[in-house]
Write a protein that holds these residues in place. Structure first.
Motif, mmCIF file in Angstrom:
data_model
loop_
_atom_site.group_PDB
_atom_site.id
_atom_site.type_symbol
_atom_site.label_atom_id
_atom_site.label_comp_id
_atom_site.label_asym_id
_atom_site.label_seq_id
_atom_site.Cartn_x
_atom_site.Cartn_y
_atom_site.Cartn_z
ATOM 1 N N GLU A 156 2.302 4.233 16.368
ATOM 2 C CA GLU A 156 1.548 2.976 16.290
ATOM 3 C C GLU A 156 0.059 3.246 16.100
ATOM 4 O OE1 GLU A 156 2.435 -0.226 16.300
ATOM 5 O OE2 GLU A 156 4.584 0.197 16.382
ATOM 6 N N GLU A 157 -0.424 4.320 16.726
ATOM 7 C CA GLU A 157 -1.853 4.644 16.636
ATOM 8 C C GLU A 157 -2.277 5.048 15.221
ATOM 9 O OE1 GLU A 157 0.241 5.907 18.844
ATOM 10 O OE2 GLU A 157 -0.409 4.857 20.664
ATOM 11 N N GLU A 158 -1.335 5.547 14.431
ATOM 12 C CA GLU A 158 -1.644 6.016 13.080
ATOM 13 C C GLU A 158 -1.526 4.936 12.016
ATOM 14 O OE1 GLU A 158 0.058 10.229 12.222
ATOM 15 O OE2 GLU A 158 1.493 9.212 13.524
ATOM 16 N N LEU A 159 -0.751 3.905 12.294
ATOM 17 C CA LEU A 159 -0.338 2.974 11.250
ATOM 18 C C LEU A 159 -1.491 2.384 10.449
ATOM 19 C CD1 LEU A 159 2.608 0.992 12.906
ATOM 20 C CD2 LEU A 159 2.725 2.474 10.898
ATOM 21 N N ASP A 160 -2.467 1.805 11.135
ATOM 22 C CA ASP A 160 -3.535 1.094 10.427
ATOM 23 C C ASP A 160 -4.348 2.019 9.535
ATOM 24 O OD1 ASP A 160 -2.723 -1.259 11.577
ATOM 25 O OD2 ASP A 160 -4.306 -1.309 13.085
ATOM 26 N N GLN A 161 -4.785 3.156 10.075
ATOM 27 C CA GLN A 161 -5.585 4.086 9.279
ATOM 28 C C GLN A 161 -4.787 4.666 8.125
ATOM 29 O OE1 GLN A 161 -8.852 3.654 9.645
ATOM 30 N NE2 GLN A 161 -9.379 5.757 10.173
ATOM 31 N N TRP A 165 -6.128 4.218 4.184
ATOM 32 C CA TRP A 165 -6.542 5.230 3.200
ATOM 33 C C TRP A 165 -5.631 5.181 1.973
ATOM 34 C CZ3 TRP A 165 -3.283 8.875 1.314
ATOM 35 C CH2 TRP A 165 -2.280 9.411 2.108
ATOM 36 N N ARG A 166 -4.375 4.851 2.184
ATOM 37 C CA ARG A 166 -3.457 4.767 1.039
ATOM 38 C C ARG A 166 -3.827 3.581 0.147
ATOM 39 N NH1 ARG A 166 2.613 5.467 3.164
ATOM 40 N NH2 ARG A 166 2.967 5.911 0.944
ATOM 41 N N LEU A 167 -4.203 2.493 0.752
ATOM 42 C CA LEU A 167 -4.645 1.329 -0.026
ATOM 43 C C LEU A 167 -5.898 1.653 -0.820
ATOM 44 C CD1 LEU A 167 -4.801 -2.331 1.264
ATOM 45 C CD2 LEU A 167 -6.778 -1.329 0.112
ATOM 46 N N GLN A 168 -6.863 2.300 -0.179
ATOM 47 C CA GLN A 168 -8.118 2.631 -0.856
ATOM 48 C C GLN A 168 -7.906 3.657 -1.968
ATOM 49 O OE1 GLN A 168 -10.534 0.837 -0.548
ATOM 50 N NE2 GLN A 168 -10.484 -0.091 1.481
ATOM 51 N N SER A 202 0.877 -8.198 1.724
ATOM 52 C CA SER A 202 0.403 -7.502 2.912
ATOM 53 C C SER A 202 -0.085 -6.120 2.504
ATOM 54 C CB SER A 202 1.525 -7.367 3.942
ATOM 55 O OG SER A 202 2.528 -6.474 3.466
ATOM 56 N N PHE A 203 -0.889 -5.483 3.337
ATOM 57 C CA PHE A 203 -1.360 -4.134 3.022
ATOM 58 C C PHE A 203 -0.189 -3.172 2.807
ATOM 59 C CE2 PHE A 203 -5.624 -4.830 5.458
ATOM 60 C CZ PHE A 203 -6.065 -5.662 4.447
ATOM 61 N N PRO A 204 0.814 -3.141 3.713
ATOM 62 C CA PRO A 204 1.942 -2.224 3.489
ATOM 63 C C PRO A 204 2.695 -2.516 2.196
ATOM 64 C CG PRO A 204 1.890 -2.922 5.778
ATOM 65 C CD PRO A 204 0.908 -3.778 5.048
ATOM 66 N N ALA A 205 2.906 -3.798 1.871
ATOM 67 C CA ALA A 205 3.628 -4.145 0.645
ATOM 68 C C ALA A 205 2.857 -3.690 -0.589
ATOM 69 C CB ALA A 205 3.877 -5.646 0.591
ATOM 70 N N PHE A 206 1.533 -3.816 -0.546
ATOM 71 C CA PHE A 206 0.706 -3.353 -1.663
ATOM 72 C C PHE A 206 0.854 -1.848 -1.850
ATOM 73 C CE2 PHE A 206 -3.320 -1.534 -3.136
ATOM 74 C CZ PHE A 206 -3.514 -2.224 -4.332
ATOM 75 N N VAL A 207 0.782 -1.111 -0.755
ATOM 76 C CA VAL A 207 0.916 0.344 -0.825
ATOM 77 C C VAL A 207 2.290 0.719 -1.377
ATOM 78 C CG1 VAL A 207 1.091 2.455 0.563
ATOM 79 C CG2 VAL A 207 -0.808 0.858 0.940
ATOM 80 N N GLU A 208 3.333 0.057 -0.899
ATOM 81 C CA GLU A 208 4.680 0.358 -1.373
ATOM 82 C C GLU A 208 4.796 0.123 -2.879
ATOM 83 O OE1 GLU A 208 7.819 1.046 1.405
ATOM 84 O OE2 GLU A 208 6.023 2.198 0.884
ATOM 85 N N ALA A 209 4.143 -0.917 -3.379
ATOM 86 C CA ALA A 209 4.184 -1.194 -4.814
ATOM 87 C C ALA A 209 3.469 -0.111 -5.607
ATOM 88 C CB ALA A 209 3.555 -2.556 -5.101
ATOM 89 N N THR A 210 2.375 0.410 -5.070
ATOM 90 C CA THR A 210 1.613 1.416 -5.815
ATOM 91 C C THR A 210 2.343 2.746 -5.906
ATOM 92 O OG1 THR A 210 0.341 2.195 -3.886
ATOM 93 C CG2 THR A 210 -0.585 0.354 -5.162
ATOM 94 N N VAL A 211 3.284 2.989 -5.002
ATOM 95 C CA VAL A 211 4.056 4.232 -5.062
ATOM 96 C C VAL A 211 5.470 3.993 -5.600
ATOM 97 C CG1 VAL A 211 2.708 5.353 -3.246
ATOM 98 C CG2 VAL A 211 4.787 4.083 -2.624
ATOM 99 N N GLY A 212 5.696 2.808 -6.165
ATOM 100 C CA GLY A 212 6.967 2.531 -6.814
ATOM 101 C C GLY A 212 8.129 2.364 -5.873
ATOM 102 N N ARG A 213 7.888 1.823 -4.692
ATOM 103 C CA ARG A 213 8.971 1.678 -3.729
ATOM 104 C C ARG A 213 9.343 0.208 -3.492
ATOM 105 N NH1 ARG A 213 8.901 6.275 -4.945
ATOM 106 N NH2 ARG A 213 9.377 8.091 -3.626
ATOM 107 N N THR A 214 9.047 -0.663 -4.444
ATOM 108 C CA THR A 214 9.487 -2.044 -4.316
ATOM 109 C C THR A 214 10.965 -2.150 -4.685
ATOM 110 O OG1 THR A 214 8.770 -2.525 -6.579
ATOM 111 C CG2 THR A 214 7.218 -3.021 -4.810
ATOM 112 N N THR A 215 11.628 -3.167 -4.176
ATOM 113 C CA THR A 215 13.032 -3.428 -4.477
ATOM 114 C C THR A 215 13.161 -4.888 -4.909
ATOM 115 O OG1 THR A 215 13.645 -4.217 -2.277
ATOM 116 C CG2 THR A 215 13.653 -1.830 -2.628
#
Length: 232
Positions: A156-161, A165-168, A202-215
């Motif tokens: 949980e402590e790592e999630l936000d950071q 960085w992945r979003l940026q 959401s931030f996680p959904a955006f990151v998932e899209a940038t790495v091609g992990r959308t379904t």
């Protein structure tokens, strides 16, 4: 690059390698065989892919990309997709402990050598000379993506950071590639515009899209999904 200055790419590389190693070290025979988010690949196949791609990483560090491409051409391999599959095939009949040791050793050397080059260094890559810090962030993204693929735990402590960085990084790469997409980062979501379509993500959904992990279940407009895919 300003949005990435607050992060140390070498520390992230070490952390994501440790995350993967911790997961791999915990797997039994059944665990190695279980499927992952990489279509058609088991956890063992993901490890083989990671071990194999160190051939490319070391060729960049050694300044020997000509030798690398000559080798893969001799093997009848064309393009990085075929290279990835070749790396997996080459290791399917090897003891998994041997493949794990190969990856640990080769990647440990990669991380040490990249850190020694420093953030101001320049590396020869298939795309030409490239900043060491950005190339390291690309490796960070690769490891984070595959750690998620195989289900490596994130505290949980790592999630936000980790998401930040992945979003940026994704924003940096989209701009670098001249992607035909507009991204606006808000306080708790991202607005994306591409090809006449728009979406709030959401931030996680955006990151998932940038790495091609959308379904298909994500119900993301295909135009936006194509425009955002930049780190896969």
């Amino acid at each position: 690059m300003e949005q990435l200055k607050e992060f140390d790419p070498f520390d992230i590389f070490d952390a994501e390698a440790a995350r993967l190693d911790g997961l791999f070290a915990s797997l039994d025979e059944e665990g190695w065989s279980r499927p992952t988010r990489c279509e058609g690949w088991s956890a063992r196949d993901v490890l083989a892919h990671l071990a194999g791609e160190e051939l490319y990483n070391h060729a960049c560090l050694d300044g020997d990309l000509d030798g690398f491409f000559a080798m893969v051409e001799q093997e009848g391999v064309k393009g990085f997709d075929q290279f990835n599959e070749w790396c997996v095939r080459q290791r399917r009949d090897l003891p998994v402990e041997q493949v794990l040791e190969e990856w640990r050793t080769k990647n440990g050397e990669t991380r040490e050598r990249m850190r020694a080059l420093g953030r101001e260094g320049v590396l020869q890559t298939s795309a030409g000379p490239y900043p060491v810090d950005l190339q390291t962030f690309h490796y960070d993204s690769e490891f984070a993506t595959h750690a998620d693929d195989v289900g490596a735990p994130v505290s949980e402590e790592e999630l936000d950071q980790r998401i930040w960085w992945r979003l940026q990084l994704a924003r940096q790469v989209l701009a670098e590639q001249g992607a035909k997409v507009q991204v606006e980062v808000m306080a708790d979501h991202v607005w994306v515009y591409a090809g006449g379509a728009s979406a709030s993500m959401s931030f996680p959904a955006f990151v998932e899209a940038t790495v091609g992990r959308t379904t298909p279940d994500d119900e993301l407009d295909p135009e936006i999904a194509r425009a955002l895919r930049c780190l896969a």
